[in-house]
Design an enzyme around this catalytic site. Structure first.
Site, short mmCIF file in Angstrom:
data_model
loop_
_atom_site.label_atom_id
_atom_site.label_comp_id
_atom_site.label_asym_id
_atom_site.label_seq_id
_atom_site.Cartn_x
_atom_site.Cartn_y
_atom_site.Cartn_z
N SER A 183 -7.23 -6.98 14.63
CA SER A 183 -6.21 -7.22 13.63
C SER A 183 -6.57 -8.46 12.80
CB SER A 183 -4.86 -7.34 14.32
OG SER A 183 -3.80 -7.34 13.40
N ASP A 283 3.86 -0.78 12.56
CA ASP A 283 2.62 -0.09 12.92
C ASP A 283 2.03 0.60 11.69
OD1 ASP A 283 0.80 0.78 15.09
OD2 ASP A 283 1.55 2.78 14.62
N HIS A 317 -1.91 0.73 15.38
CA HIS A 317 -2.38 -0.65 15.42
C HIS A 317 -2.35 -1.20 16.84
CE1 HIS A 317 -3.61 -4.08 13.04
NE2 HIS A 317 -2.75 -4.86 13.68
#
Length: 338
Positions: A183, A283, A317
Protein backbone atom coordinates in the site's frame (compact mmCIF):
# COMPACT_ATOMS: atom_id res chain seq x y z
CA UNK A 1 -2.24 4.23 -0.08
CA UNK A 2 -3.53 4.20 3.44
CA UNK A 3 -4.20 0.61 4.16
CA UNK A 4 -6.90 -1.08 6.10
CA UNK A 5 -5.11 -4.38 6.77
CA UNK A 6 -7.57 -6.89 5.45
CA UNK A 7 -7.82 -10.49 4.36
CA UNK A 8 -10.60 -12.41 2.62
CA UNK A 9 -11.38 -14.14 5.95
CA UNK A 10 -10.47 -11.34 8.36
CA UNK A 11 -11.26 -7.66 8.07
CA UNK A 12 -9.92 -4.95 10.33
CA UNK A 13 -11.92 -2.13 11.81
CA UNK A 14 -11.38 1.19 10.11
CA UNK A 15 -11.23 4.30 12.22
CA UNK A 16 -12.34 7.63 10.83
CA UNK A 17 -10.99 11.04 11.66
CA UNK A 18 -13.22 13.92 10.59
CA UNK A 19 -14.58 11.86 7.72
CA UNK A 20 -11.08 11.00 6.51
CA UNK A 21 -10.29 7.31 6.70
CA UNK A 22 -7.46 6.75 9.13
CA UNK A 23 -6.81 4.10 7.88
CA UNK A 24 17.82 4.02 2.06
CA UNK A 25 24.13 3.92 0.90
CA UNK A 26 26.77 4.02 3.25
CA UNK A 27 28.58 1.81 5.74
CA UNK A 28 31.01 -1.05 5.74
CA UNK A 29 30.50 -3.71 3.14
CA UNK A 30 32.58 -6.40 4.75
CA UNK A 31 31.87 -8.98 7.43
CA UNK A 32 32.06 -8.05 11.09
CA UNK A 33 34.80 -9.83 12.97
CA UNK A 34 32.26 -11.77 14.98
CA UNK A 35 28.58 -11.74 15.75
CA UNK A 36 27.64 -11.53 19.40
CA UNK A 37 24.37 -13.27 20.25
CA UNK A 38 23.10 -10.17 22.08
CA UNK A 39 23.59 -6.40 22.28
CA UNK A 40 25.44 -6.28 18.98
CA UNK A 41 24.04 -2.93 17.89
CA UNK A 42 25.09 0.53 19.03
CA UNK A 43 24.26 4.17 18.39
CA UNK A 44 25.28 5.86 15.16
CA UNK A 45 24.17 7.76 12.06
CA UNK A 46 22.14 10.13 14.22
CA UNK A 47 20.25 7.30 15.94
CA UNK A 48 20.29 6.80 19.70
CA UNK A 49 18.88 3.48 20.90
CA UNK A 50 16.40 3.99 23.72
CA UNK A 51 14.96 0.47 23.77
CA UNK A 52 16.08 -2.88 22.40
CA UNK A 53 15.04 -6.51 22.26
CA UNK A 54 17.68 -9.05 21.21
CA UNK A 55 16.62 -12.21 23.02
CA UNK A 56 14.78 -13.80 20.08
CA UNK A 57 17.28 -15.62 17.85
CA UNK A 58 15.73 -14.15 14.70
CA UNK A 59 13.62 -11.05 15.39
CA UNK A 60 15.60 -8.19 16.94
CA UNK A 61 13.89 -4.93 17.86
CA UNK A 62 15.15 -1.37 18.38
CA UNK A 63 13.55 1.97 19.21
CA UNK A 64 15.44 5.17 18.46
CA UNK A 65 15.62 8.78 19.40
CA UNK A 66 16.30 10.86 16.29
CA UNK A 67 16.02 14.52 15.39
CA UNK A 68 14.33 13.51 12.12
CA UNK A 69 11.19 12.27 13.91
CA UNK A 70 9.97 14.46 16.74
CA UNK A 71 7.42 13.79 19.45
CA UNK A 72 7.96 10.05 19.66
CA UNK A 73 10.65 7.43 19.01
CA UNK A 74 10.40 5.32 15.83
CA UNK A 75 11.17 1.61 15.96
CA UNK A 76 12.44 -1.11 13.63
CA UNK A 77 12.24 -4.90 13.52
CA UNK A 78 15.31 -6.65 12.08
CA UNK A 79 14.58 -10.25 11.09
CA UNK A 80 17.77 -12.29 10.90
CA UNK A 81 18.16 -15.49 8.87
CA UNK A 82 18.42 -18.85 10.56
CA UNK A 83 22.04 -19.44 11.62
CA UNK A 84 23.01 -15.76 11.42
CA UNK A 85 24.80 -15.78 14.80
CA UNK A 86 27.14 -18.66 13.90
CA UNK A 87 27.48 -18.54 10.12
CA UNK A 88 29.86 -15.56 9.79
CA UNK A 89 28.27 -14.91 6.40
CA UNK A 90 27.34 -11.55 4.90
CA UNK A 91 23.71 -11.29 3.76
CA UNK A 92 21.57 -9.36 1.30
CA UNK A 93 18.90 -7.14 2.84
CA UNK A 94 15.24 -6.49 2.14
CA UNK A 95 13.72 -3.25 3.44
CA UNK A 96 10.03 -3.99 3.89
CA UNK A 97 7.74 -0.96 4.27
CA UNK A 98 4.31 -1.03 5.91
CA UNK A 99 1.13 0.62 4.73
CA UNK A 100 -0.74 3.57 6.21
CA UNK A 101 -3.38 3.76 8.92
CA UNK A 102 -3.64 3.79 12.69
CA UNK A 103 -2.82 0.09 13.02
CA UNK A 104 0.17 0.05 10.67
CA UNK A 105 3.73 0.17 12.01
CA UNK A 106 7.02 -1.75 12.22
CA UNK A 107 5.18 -4.86 13.45
CA UNK A 108 2.76 -4.93 10.51
CA UNK A 109 4.41 -7.90 8.77
CA UNK A 110 4.74 -9.96 11.97
CA UNK A 111 1.07 -10.55 12.75
CA UNK A 112 0.32 -14.15 11.77
CA UNK A 113 -1.61 -15.73 10.27
CA UNK A 114 -2.45 -12.79 7.98
CA UNK A 115 1.11 -11.46 7.79
CA UNK A 116 3.83 -13.94 8.79
CA UNK A 117 7.26 -12.68 7.72
CA UNK A 118 8.99 -15.29 9.91
CA UNK A 119 7.31 -18.15 8.06
CA UNK A 120 7.73 -16.49 4.65
CA UNK A 121 11.52 -16.26 5.19
CA UNK A 122 12.19 -19.42 7.22
CA UNK A 123 15.43 -21.05 6.08
CA UNK A 124 16.13 -18.28 3.54
CA UNK A 125 19.45 -16.34 3.47
CA UNK A 126 18.05 -12.82 3.82
CA UNK A 127 17.93 -10.07 6.44
CA UNK A 128 14.59 -8.24 6.53
CA UNK A 129 14.44 -4.71 7.95
CA UNK A 130 10.96 -3.41 8.84
CA UNK A 131 10.93 0.21 10.08
CA UNK A 132 8.25 2.57 11.26
CA UNK A 133 7.10 4.94 8.52
CA UNK A 134 4.33 6.87 10.22
CA UNK A 135 0.59 6.36 10.08
CA UNK A 136 0.41 8.55 6.98
CA UNK A 137 4.02 9.61 6.48
CA UNK A 138 4.12 8.58 2.83
CA UNK A 139 7.86 7.86 3.14
CA UNK A 140 8.50 11.57 2.70
CA UNK A 141 9.78 14.72 4.36
CA UNK A 142 6.58 16.76 4.57
CA UNK A 143 6.21 20.29 3.28
CA UNK A 144 4.57 21.30 6.57
CA UNK A 145 3.91 19.80 10.01
CA UNK A 146 2.28 20.97 13.22
CA UNK A 147 3.54 18.08 15.36
CA UNK A 148 7.32 18.38 15.04
CA UNK A 149 9.67 16.71 12.57
CA UNK A 150 8.27 13.84 10.57
CA UNK A 151 11.14 13.38 8.09
CA UNK A 152 10.60 9.72 7.37
CA UNK A 153 12.60 9.87 4.14
CA UNK A 154 15.67 11.26 5.93
CA UNK A 155 15.26 8.73 8.75
CA UNK A 156 15.21 5.77 6.37
CA UNK A 157 17.74 6.85 3.76
CA UNK A 158 20.29 8.89 5.71
CA UNK A 159 20.12 7.17 9.10
CA UNK A 160 18.59 3.71 9.13
CA UNK A 161 20.33 2.21 6.09
CA UNK A 162 23.87 3.18 7.19
CA UNK A 163 23.00 2.12 10.76
CA UNK A 164 21.93 -1.33 9.54
CA UNK A 165 25.09 -1.69 7.45
CA UNK A 166 27.27 -0.68 10.42
CA UNK A 167 25.63 -3.07 12.88
CA UNK A 168 24.77 -6.17 10.86
CA UNK A 169 26.62 -8.30 8.32
CA UNK A 170 25.11 -6.82 5.16
CA UNK A 171 26.13 -5.91 1.63
CA UNK A 172 26.19 -2.10 1.46
CA UNK A 173 25.80 -1.95 -2.31
CA UNK A 174 22.68 -1.94 -4.51
CA UNK A 175 23.25 -5.53 -5.66
CA UNK A 176 22.74 -6.56 -2.03
CA UNK A 177 19.60 -4.50 -1.31
CA UNK A 178 15.92 -4.70 -2.15
CA UNK A 179 12.96 -2.60 -1.07
CA UNK A 180 9.36 -3.72 -1.02
CA UNK A 181 6.15 -2.55 0.57
CA UNK A 182 2.42 -2.80 0.89
CA UNK A 183 0.00 0.00 0.00
CA UNK A 184 1.59 3.30 1.09
CA UNK A 185 4.78 1.25 1.60
CA UNK A 186 4.60 0.02 -2.00
CA UNK A 187 4.59 3.64 -3.13
CA UNK A 188 7.50 4.31 -0.77
CA UNK A 189 9.47 1.44 -2.29
CA UNK A 190 8.90 2.72 -5.84
CA UNK A 191 9.77 6.28 -4.80
CA UNK A 192 12.96 5.36 -2.91
CA UNK A 193 14.23 3.20 -5.78
CA UNK A 194 13.94 5.99 -8.34
CA UNK A 195 14.91 8.93 -6.14
CA UNK A 196 17.92 7.12 -4.61
CA UNK A 197 19.01 5.21 -7.69
CA UNK A 198 22.21 3.72 -6.19
CA UNK A 199 20.54 2.12 -3.18
CA UNK A 200 18.40 -0.78 -4.43
CA UNK A 201 18.50 -3.24 -7.32
CA UNK A 202 15.05 -4.73 -6.68
CA UNK A 203 11.75 -2.97 -6.00
CA UNK A 204 8.32 -4.39 -5.23
CA UNK A 205 4.91 -2.80 -4.77
CA UNK A 206 2.17 -4.94 -3.24
CA UNK A 207 -1.06 -3.04 -3.79
CA UNK A 208 1.00 0.16 -3.86
CA UNK A 209 0.02 3.16 -6.03
CA UNK A 210 2.53 3.87 -8.81
CA UNK A 211 1.52 7.33 -10.02
CA UNK A 212 1.05 10.55 -8.07
CA UNK A 213 -0.48 12.57 -10.92
CA UNK A 214 -2.68 9.89 -12.47
CA UNK A 215 -6.44 10.22 -12.62
CA UNK A 216 -8.40 7.90 -10.33
CA UNK A 217 -12.20 7.90 -10.25
CA UNK A 218 -12.18 11.05 -12.38
CA UNK A 219 -9.85 12.94 -10.01
CA UNK A 220 -6.51 14.07 -11.52
CA UNK A 221 -3.62 13.70 -9.09
CA UNK A 222 -5.77 11.62 -6.78
CA UNK A 223 -2.82 10.06 -4.94
CA UNK A 224 -1.30 13.47 -4.13
CA UNK A 225 -4.67 14.64 -2.84
CA UNK A 226 -5.01 11.48 -0.74
CA UNK A 227 -1.47 11.85 0.63
CA UNK A 228 -2.21 15.44 1.65
CA UNK A 229 -5.61 14.73 3.18
CA UNK A 230 -4.55 11.59 5.07
CA UNK A 231 -1.31 13.11 6.35
CA UNK A 232 -3.15 16.20 7.57
CA UNK A 233 -5.71 14.06 9.39
CA UNK A 234 -3.59 11.45 11.17
CA UNK A 235 0.11 12.30 10.78
CA UNK A 236 0.94 16.01 10.67
CA UNK A 237 -1.74 17.75 12.72
CA UNK A 238 -3.04 19.64 9.71
CA UNK A 239 0.27 19.84 7.85
CA UNK A 240 0.68 18.11 4.50
CA UNK A 241 3.18 15.94 2.64
CA UNK A 242 3.09 17.88 -0.65
CA UNK A 243 1.72 21.27 0.36
CA UNK A 244 -1.34 23.27 -0.62
CA UNK A 245 -0.87 24.33 -3.36
CA UNK A 246 1.40 21.43 -4.27
CA UNK A 247 5.17 21.74 -4.26
CA UNK A 248 5.34 20.77 -7.93
CA UNK A 249 9.06 19.98 -7.92
CA UNK A 250 8.63 17.61 -5.01
CA UNK A 251 5.74 15.84 -6.72
CA UNK A 252 7.86 15.50 -9.88
CA UNK A 253 10.78 14.02 -7.92
CA UNK A 254 8.58 11.54 -6.04
CA UNK A 255 6.35 10.39 -8.91
CA UNK A 256 7.34 6.93 -10.22
CA UNK A 257 5.70 7.63 -13.59
CA UNK A 258 7.99 10.63 -14.10
CA UNK A 259 11.15 8.66 -13.21
CA UNK A 260 10.84 5.72 -15.60
CA UNK A 261 14.49 5.59 -16.67
CA UNK A 262 15.49 5.22 -13.02
CA UNK A 263 13.99 1.72 -13.05
CA UNK A 264 16.08 0.44 -15.96
CA UNK A 265 18.16 -2.64 -15.03
CA UNK A 266 16.23 -3.06 -11.78
CA UNK A 267 14.10 -6.04 -10.81
CA UNK A 268 10.50 -4.80 -10.65
CA UNK A 269 7.66 -6.77 -9.03
CA UNK A 270 4.10 -5.49 -8.72
CA UNK A 271 0.76 -6.83 -7.51
CA UNK A 272 -2.69 -5.25 -7.82
CA UNK A 273 -6.14 -6.58 -6.99
CA UNK A 274 -8.89 -6.59 -9.60
CA UNK A 275 -12.00 -7.23 -7.50
CA UNK A 276 -12.23 -5.13 -4.33
CA UNK A 277 -15.21 -5.48 -2.03
CA UNK A 278 -17.98 -3.40 -3.66
CA UNK A 279 -19.67 -2.84 -0.30
CA UNK A 280 -16.53 -1.43 1.32
CA UNK A 281 -15.81 1.98 -0.26
CA UNK A 282 -12.37 2.10 1.38
CA UNK A 283 -11.31 -1.21 -0.19
CA UNK A 284 -12.71 -0.09 -3.55
CA UNK A 285 -11.10 3.37 -3.43
CA UNK A 286 -7.69 1.99 -2.52
CA UNK A 287 -7.44 -0.91 -4.93
CA UNK A 288 -9.09 0.82 -7.89
CA UNK A 289 -6.48 3.54 -7.43
CA UNK A 290 -3.71 0.96 -7.15
CA UNK A 291 -4.82 -0.90 -10.27
CA UNK A 292 -5.25 2.28 -12.31
CA UNK A 293 -1.88 3.76 -11.38
CA UNK A 294 0.02 0.47 -11.72
CA UNK A 295 -1.41 0.05 -15.23
CA UNK A 296 -0.23 3.56 -16.10
CA UNK A 297 3.23 2.77 -14.73
CA UNK A 298 3.44 -0.58 -16.51
CA UNK A 299 2.47 1.05 -19.81
CA UNK A 300 5.32 3.52 -19.46
CA UNK A 301 7.76 0.73 -18.57
CA UNK A 302 6.63 -1.26 -21.60
CA UNK A 303 7.08 1.71 -23.94
CA UNK A 304 10.58 2.26 -22.54
CA UNK A 305 11.46 -1.43 -22.99
CA UNK A 306 11.96 -1.99 -19.26
CA UNK A 307 10.92 -5.50 -18.16
CA UNK A 308 8.81 -6.07 -15.07
CA UNK A 309 7.10 -8.95 -13.26
CA UNK A 310 3.56 -7.72 -12.66
CA UNK A 311 0.43 -9.47 -11.49
CA UNK A 312 -3.25 -8.59 -11.50
CA UNK A 313 -5.10 -10.98 -9.22
CA UNK A 314 -8.49 -11.30 -7.61
CA UNK A 315 -9.44 -9.52 -4.43
CA UNK A 316 -8.92 -6.08 -3.01
CA UNK A 317 -6.57 -4.18 -0.73
CA UNK A 318 -4.75 -6.68 1.49
CA UNK A 319 -1.39 -8.40 1.83
CA UNK A 320 -1.27 -11.61 -0.19
CA UNK A 321 1.03 -14.09 1.53
CA UNK A 322 1.56 -16.22 -1.57
CA UNK A 323 2.64 -13.17 -3.56
CA UNK A 324 4.95 -12.09 -0.75
CA UNK A 325 6.64 -15.50 -0.77
CA UNK A 326 6.94 -15.39 -4.56
CA UNK A 327 8.45 -11.93 -4.34
CA UNK A 328 10.90 -12.84 -1.54
CA UNK A 329 12.12 -15.86 -3.49
CA UNK A 330 12.63 -13.61 -6.53
CA UNK A 331 14.49 -11.07 -4.43
CA UNK A 332 16.89 -13.71 -3.09
CA UNK A 333 17.49 -15.07 -6.61
CA UNK A 334 18.23 -11.54 -7.88
CA UNK A 335 20.43 -10.16 -5.10
CA UNK A 336 24.05 -10.91 -4.30
CA UNK A 337 24.23 -14.26 -2.54
CA UNK A 338 24.96 -14.66 1.15
Amino acid sequence: MLSEQKHPTRRGVLKAVGGISAAVALGAGGTLASASPASAAGDGSGLHIVERGESDPRMWYYRFQTAEVGGWNPAVNVLLPDGYHTSGRTYPVLYLLHGGGDGQDFIAFDRPPVTDIRAWTAGKPLIVVMPDGGHAGWYSNPVSTNVGARNWENFHINQLIPWIDANFRTYSSPDGRAVSGFSMGGFGALKYTAKYWGHFSSVSAHSGPASLRGTVAGVPGAVVHWANVSSAAIELGGGTVYGVPWDENRVNMDNPCQRIESYRNKRIFMVAGTSPDPINWFDTFNEVGVLTTQREFKGLLDRAGIPHDSHEVGGGHFVRGDMMVRDIDGIIAHLRKA
